[in-house]
Design an enzyme around this catalytic site. Structure first.
Site, PDB file in Angstrom:
ATOM      1  N   PHE A 113       0.958  -1.306  -0.098  1.00 43.96           N
ATOM      2  CA  PHE A 113       0.095  -0.032   0.141  1.00 43.96           C
ATOM      3  C   PHE A 113       0.824   1.071  -0.016  1.00 43.96           C
ATOM      4  CE2 PHE A 113      -0.005   2.368   3.967  1.00 43.96           C
ATOM      5  CZ  PHE A 113       0.798   1.375   4.920  1.00 43.96           C
ATOM      6  N   LYS A 114       2.159   1.179   0.281  1.00 43.66           N
ATOM      7  CA  LYS A 114       2.768   2.301   0.425  1.00 43.66           C
ATOM      8  C   LYS A 114       2.999   2.903  -0.955  1.00 43.66           C
ATOM      9  CE  LYS A 114       4.964   1.657   4.696  1.00 43.66           C
ATOM     10  NZ  LYS A 114       4.252   0.118   4.967  1.00 43.66           N
ATOM     11  N   ASP A 115       2.903   2.182  -2.203  1.00 43.59           N
ATOM     12  CA  ASP A 115       2.807   2.720  -3.282  1.00 43.59           C
ATOM     13  C   ASP A 115       1.795   3.797  -3.429  1.00 43.59           C
ATOM     14  OD1 ASP A 115       4.792   1.278  -4.750  1.00 43.59           O
ATOM     15  OD2 ASP A 115       3.515  -0.451  -4.847  1.00 43.59           O
ATOM     16  N   LEU A 118       3.323   7.009  -1.978  1.00 46.37           N
ATOM     17  CA  LEU A 118       4.633   7.613  -2.524  1.00 46.37           C
ATOM     18  C   LEU A 118       4.878   7.822  -3.800  1.00 46.37           C
ATOM     19  CD1 LEU A 118       6.721   5.052  -0.017  1.00 46.37           C
ATOM     20  CD2 LEU A 118       6.933   7.650  -0.153  1.00 46.37           C
TER      21      LEU A 118
END
Ligand SMILES: *Cc1c(COP(=O)(O)O)cnc(C)c1O
Length: 467
Positions: A113-115, A118
């Protein structure tokens, strides 16, 4: 009017969106939060019920970027950020049971989920740096997923150099290779002989070293950066809209480590999204679960688990919630954080603790429960889930008795990122998406350094500056 941001520690004048983007950690050691919570316009939200993820993002984030970017520019950045996702819905929902749902947040380029945040953050940096004709060094600590997402989001960008610290031997092979096989000249990986908390402490110390910070023009990509939190608010809204919001109350279960993701849900609630409960799901590293149970915030030792991105005992974003729990009283907050820095613990007053429990529930899920849920999921629904997501599902099952609302568990990583744990639990070997398969044979590039601030700073000082 442009939004202003204040530091939780109260020692700085209010800052603009652009300041906050580049500052990461506030100069007084605090974290930036909006001075006032903007409110959703419910009629506008209702109109968005059949809109794309990108449309919702533009609407939800507008109050934060107002005055810093014009709408058209911002929309271009949003469209670019989500063009690399392999699912058109960006954050699709899957039904698990009568009233239980999974929100898949792992369709971005690095499968976690960091995408979601970011990919947007990298573009925001680039946008302002081009305008200013300046360069920055991004330093970040990763327990696995932030690093690769930051690296992929910034590889090859002309005005950015990215240095990522990871705890040596404590991230999965897939996670490590996603970082170390990106060979762009502006990307630098460092394996630290220590834990994730050590890496995070090094990054904090670099930001608190004024000389170094200015010399390197440091910027942060960790979830201490407000702009990441902001981007994560969007999927709480799209999930609610898909399940009958903005009029129907929804509950969320969030696999948690640094408290950034679930805090974004709290922000959505402050903006007026009707959220019934936020369930904080932790693994054995349960500082958050213990806080919500007792009101005492007390660091323990870090235990490596199958869900390494949650192997955290100092949840940096927790300070943002704490700020509200003490009535935005910076002096009181600063005292609590000083006590924590010294004694590794503090207790919140009973009123503040009760307020926290009005919105949040928290559960600690051990390794056996995690494996059992992964096996059950395959058996009962056919879904193969990663161990972080499994922690979230297990917590959702425990929280089911607290709410009648639709309960959405955030699926934070793709199962192929954690093949060993998935195999152990289910006997299945999840395949990497084809576009990532060559990663397992590409040459790795990284340096190994001791858990020592001087050594890390010296290393960064000697890196090439051109990108
Ligand atoms: C980062 C991460 C988490 C924890 O999110 P926080 O915002 O740190 O609470 C959970 N699952 C996965 C897969 C992650 O990468």
């Amino acid at each position: 009017m442009s939004m202003r941001f204040i530091s939780t520690r109260g020692q700085l004048p209010p800052a603009s969106f652009e300041d906050v983007l580049f500052a990461g950690l506030a100069g007084d050691g605090g974290l930036y939060v909006p001075e006032n919570w903007p409110a959703f316009d419910r009629d506008r939200l209702e109109e968005l019920q059949s809109a794309s993820y990108q449309d919702v993002a533009a609407e939800v984030l507008q109050p934060f970027i107002e005055g810093a970017l014009d709408e058209g520019e911002f929309r271009t950045l949003i469209d670019g950020a989500y063009a690399n996702f392999k699912h058109q819905a960006i954050a699709p929902l899957k039904q698990l049971g009568a009233n239980d749902w999974l929100m898949e947040l792992f369709h971005g380029p690095t499968l976690a989920f960091k995408d979601v945040a970011l990919q947007l953050l990298g573009r925001l940096f680039q946008h302002f740096l081009e305008k200013r004709n300046q360069a920055i060094t991004i330093v970040g600590a990763t327990s696995g997923d932030t690093g690769s997402a930051a690296i992929v989001a910034t590889a090859g960008l002309a005005h950015l150099r990215t240095v990522i610290l990871h705890p040596r031997g404590r991230v999965s092979e897939v996670q490590r290779r996603q970082m170390t096989t990106v060979h762009a000249r502006n990307i630098h990986n460092v394996a630290i002989e220590g834990s994730f908390d050590d890496c995070q402490a090094l990054v904090k110390a670099m930001f608190n070293d004024q000389d170094f910070r200015e010399r390197q023009n440091l910027a942060a990509i960790n979830s201490i950066n407000w702009c990441r939190i902001m981007a994560q608010v969007v999927y709480y809204v799209t999930a609610a809209l898909a399940l009958g919001g903005p009029w129907r109350r929804i509950a969320f279960s969030v696999p948690s480590g640094n408290f950034g993701d679930v805090y974004a849900g709290y922000v959505a609630a402050r903006m007026g999204l009707p959220i019934d409960r936020l369930v904080v799901a932790t693994n054995r590293n349960d500082i958050l679960a213990r806080f919500f149970a007792s009101g005492s915030y007390e660091a323990g030792d870090v235990h490596p688990t199958m869900s390494p991105s949650m192997d955290i005992q100092v949840a940096s974003n927790f300070e943002r919630l704490l700020f509200d729990l003490v009535g935005r009283d910076s002096a009181r907050l600063t005292k609590l954080m000083a006590a924590f820095a010294e004694e590794r613990r503090f207790s919140l007053d009973p009123d503040g603790h009760a307020r926290a429990r009005e919105e949040f529930s928290a559960y600690r899920i051990d390794e056996e429960e995690t494996l059992a849920v992964m096996a059950d999921m395959v058996e009962c629904t056919g879904e193969v889930v990663d161990p972080h997501t499994a922690v979230g599902i297990a917590a959702a099952q425990k929280a089911r008795c607290e709410t009648d609302s639709p309960l959405v568990t955030l699926a934070t990583a793709h199962p192929a990122k954690f093949p060993d744990a998935v195999f152990r639990a289910t006997g299945l070997k999840p395949a990497l998406p084809t576009h990532l398969q060559d990663m397992m044979v590409r040459e790795e590039r990284f340096s190994v350094l001791p858990n020592d601030l001087t050594a890390v700073q010296a290393h960064i000082d000697q890196l090439p500056t051109e990108s």
